[in-house]
Scaffold this active site. Sequence first.
Site, mmCIF file in Angstrom:
data_model
loop_
_atom_site.group_PDB
_atom_site.id
_atom_site.type_symbol
_atom_site.label_atom_id
_atom_site.label_comp_id
_atom_site.label_asym_id
_atom_site.label_seq_id
_atom_site.Cartn_x
_atom_site.Cartn_y
_atom_site.Cartn_z
ATOM 1 N N CYS A 105 6.536 15.008 -13.103
ATOM 2 C CA CYS A 105 5.901 16.137 -12.439
ATOM 3 C C CYS A 105 5.616 15.826 -10.974
ATOM 4 O O CYS A 105 4.445 15.815 -10.549
ATOM 5 C CB CYS A 105 4.616 16.496 -13.178
ATOM 6 S SG CYS A 105 4.956 16.863 -14.882
ATOM 7 N N GLU A 106 6.627 15.513 -10.226
ATOM 8 C CA GLU A 106 6.517 15.234 -8.789
ATOM 9 C C GLU A 106 7.803 15.722 -8.154
ATOM 10 O O GLU A 106 8.888 15.389 -8.640
ATOM 11 C CB GLU A 106 6.445 13.714 -8.519
ATOM 12 C CG GLU A 106 5.243 12.995 -9.033
ATOM 13 C CD GLU A 106 4.010 13.210 -8.173
ATOM 14 O OE1 GLU A 106 4.163 13.477 -6.968
ATOM 15 O OE2 GLU A 106 2.904 13.135 -8.726
ATOM 16 N N ARG A 115 11.814 3.413 -6.217
ATOM 17 C CA ARG A 115 12.208 3.087 -4.840
ATOM 18 C C ARG A 115 12.527 4.314 -3.972
ATOM 19 O O ARG A 115 12.125 4.339 -2.816
ATOM 20 C CB ARG A 115 13.365 2.085 -4.833
ATOM 21 C CG ARG A 115 12.952 0.719 -5.401
ATOM 22 C CD ARG A 115 14.008 -0.341 -5.185
ATOM 23 N NE ARG A 115 14.188 -0.656 -3.787
ATOM 24 C CZ ARG A 115 15.200 -0.239 -3.045
ATOM 25 N NH1 ARG A 115 16.164 0.490 -3.572
ATOM 26 N NH2 ARG A 115 15.266 -0.555 -1.777
ATOM 27 N N ARG A 138 16.493 -9.643 -4.183
ATOM 28 C CA ARG A 138 17.424 -8.510 -4.271
ATOM 29 C C ARG A 138 18.890 -8.963 -4.224
ATOM 30 O O ARG A 138 19.733 -8.443 -4.942
ATOM 31 C CB ARG A 138 17.152 -7.573 -3.097
ATOM 32 C CG ARG A 138 17.951 -6.303 -3.086
ATOM 33 C CD ARG A 138 17.780 -5.573 -1.751
ATOM 34 N NE ARG A 138 16.400 -5.555 -1.327
ATOM 35 C CZ ARG A 138 15.531 -4.594 -1.633
ATOM 36 N NH1 ARG A 138 15.923 -3.571 -2.339
ATOM 37 N NH2 ARG A 138 14.275 -4.664 -1.196
ATOM 38 N N GLU A 153 14.055 -17.659 -0.293
ATOM 39 C CA GLU A 153 13.546 -16.937 -1.476
ATOM 40 C C GLU A 153 14.244 -15.597 -1.678
ATOM 41 O O GLU A 153 13.601 -14.545 -1.613
ATOM 42 C CB GLU A 153 12.043 -16.677 -1.292
ATOM 43 C CG GLU A 153 11.189 -17.911 -1.202
ATOM 44 C CD GLU A 153 9.750 -17.578 -0.804
ATOM 45 O OE1 GLU A 153 9.503 -16.509 -0.215
ATOM 46 O OE2 GLU A 153 8.882 -18.403 -1.095
ATOM 47 N N PRO A 154 15.542 -15.578 -1.929
ATOM 48 C CA PRO A 154 16.209 -14.287 -2.123
ATOM 49 C C PRO A 154 15.931 -13.698 -3.507
ATOM 50 O O PRO A 154 15.921 -14.429 -4.500
ATOM 51 C CB PRO A 154 17.693 -14.654 -1.984
ATOM 52 C CG PRO A 154 17.757 -16.095 -2.348
ATOM 53 C CD PRO A 154 16.451 -16.722 -2.041
HETATM 54 C C1 LIG Z 1 7.238 -13.705 -0.057
HETATM 55 C C2 LIG Z 1 8.496 -13.074 -0.491
HETATM 56 N N1 LIG Z 1 9.581 -13.836 -0.666
HETATM 57 C C3 LIG Z 1 10.753 -13.312 -1.073
HETATM 58 C C4 LIG Z 1 10.877 -11.956 -1.330
HETATM 59 C C5 LIG Z 1 12.207 -11.432 -1.798
HETATM 60 O O1 LIG Z 1 12.764 -10.498 -0.955
HETATM 61 P P1 LIG Z 1 14.212 -9.952 -1.257
HETATM 62 O O2 LIG Z 1 14.230 -9.466 -2.646
HETATM 63 O O3 LIG Z 1 14.413 -8.840 -0.276
HETATM 64 O O4 LIG Z 1 15.177 -11.074 -1.035
HETATM 65 C C6 LIG Z 1 9.778 -11.111 -1.173
HETATM 66 C C7 LIG Z 1 9.908 -9.674 -1.414
HETATM 67 O O5 LIG Z 1 9.128 -8.842 -1.085
HETATM 68 C C8 LIG Z 1 8.547 -11.693 -0.736
HETATM 69 O O6 LIG Z 1 7.459 -10.945 -0.589
#
Ligand SMILES: Cc1ncc(COP(=O)(O)O)c(C=O)c1O
Length: 445
Positions: free
Chosen positions: A361-362, A330, A286, A283-284
């Site tokens: 305002c931080e 971030r 980023r 599940e990428p």
């Molecule tokens: C359950 C799950 N899968 C996948 C991701 C994706 O992570 P990344 O964007 O670092 O690949 C996240 C991100 O928090 C997540 O919580």
Amino acid sequence: MRRDSGEVEFAGVPASELAAQFGTPLFVIDEQAFRAAAIHTKQTIERAAASIGTTAKVYYASKAFLSTEIASWLQQDGLNMDVASGGEFAAALAGGMPAARMGLHGNNKSLREIGRAVTEGIGAIVIDSEIEIERIAAAAGAQEKIQPVRLRINTGVHANTHDFLATAREDQKFGIPIKDAPALVAKIRAERHLKFLGFHQHVGSQIFAAEGFVESARRLVRLHAQELAGGEIPELNLGGGFGINYKPADQAPTLEHFIGQIMDAVAEECKALGIGVPVLAFEPGRYIAGNAGVTLYNVGTIKDVSVTDGAEPAVRKYVSVDGGMSDNARPALYEAEYHCVLAGRSSDAEPALVRVVGKHCESGDIVVRHDYLPADVAPYDLVAVAATGAYCYSLSSNYNFLPKPPVVAVANGSARLIIRGETEADLFTRDLKYQSDAATRATNG
Ligand SMILES: Cc1ncc(COP(=O)(O)O)c(C=O)c1O
């Protein structure tokens, strides 16, 4: 890329043209870069899976950055998607992603979110706590369906990243400890409206070292092997988390490196345990979206501030831009580091130590903590901040009543608005006094 004129361009579109047409702050997504990263990720993972005798499913983690346009690219390019709320699910569906190619996450899914996911025929729901077993089984039972589910495991491995990005150490909210898993698997298997697809892990995000992934994957394969005694388990989902470069000096390992190490560990562990390799899922988020996005800002004010945190007293230029923590939370959330360049022109001036800050305002409203810009950086210059494609727009807010910026997709020398920017009027659409006062004013002429 810089043109001969000194100006930076994005997929052939000059920064000044984008700023003039769409205003600033502006999120710029390079369509080809996003799609190439998605396809590269899918192919790399599929090839590596084939090399150990299995197949793989690649889910884009839509929390990184989502719009219906993005979902349509992923649908066309053959990826699946993971969603973490009813809203993300609705956006992915609206973009044309079939429910069967999606997985639903969340440590506190509402009954409504579960019900809709079952109704639409979502491919998998990831169970994050015991109580969800009954809730999902009840929803599936009410619709006479069998819902495929995964069980999210907290393997107890501490991934080497910021504490708030590490999701599989012990003292945090996600997943089920390994020791509790057998009882929950038995409970899932006892529900005739649930089908157990397999275990899930996500060890954290923006990870640079493969060791955490490898150790966590090994633990999960052992659990998988142990639970095979009670019935088949077709899949194993190993999550996302692959780190990317934000600053020029960053050296993120390649995806091939991460995936190769993980696959080797899975194959070795399966062989040692005498089991077949299950279908693997990843599940990428980023890794696909991060480097495809840039934020363009306009400089407003500049202040020279004396700093004494190094050996020698120095001056840091505080360069204030027209956005900030409302479009990039971030740095405030994770002390994330970014890199910036002067985008509207080049300069031969000496580099000056700068901190790019927002207009909120931080004092923690920092966009780029440490970097260098030409010393002649001036009000109305354009500054581009790199690698803002992931977890920036999706974490954006209306803090201080700032409207959210537009998003444009650039490709082959042209720019296309994919999310329009909010207007001041948008900020009042849900303010009922504002709306009724406006209606009264309209009636009274
Ligand atoms: C359950 C799950 N899968 C996948 C991701 C994706 O992570 P990344 O964007 O670092 O690949 C996240 C991100 O928090 C997540 O919580």
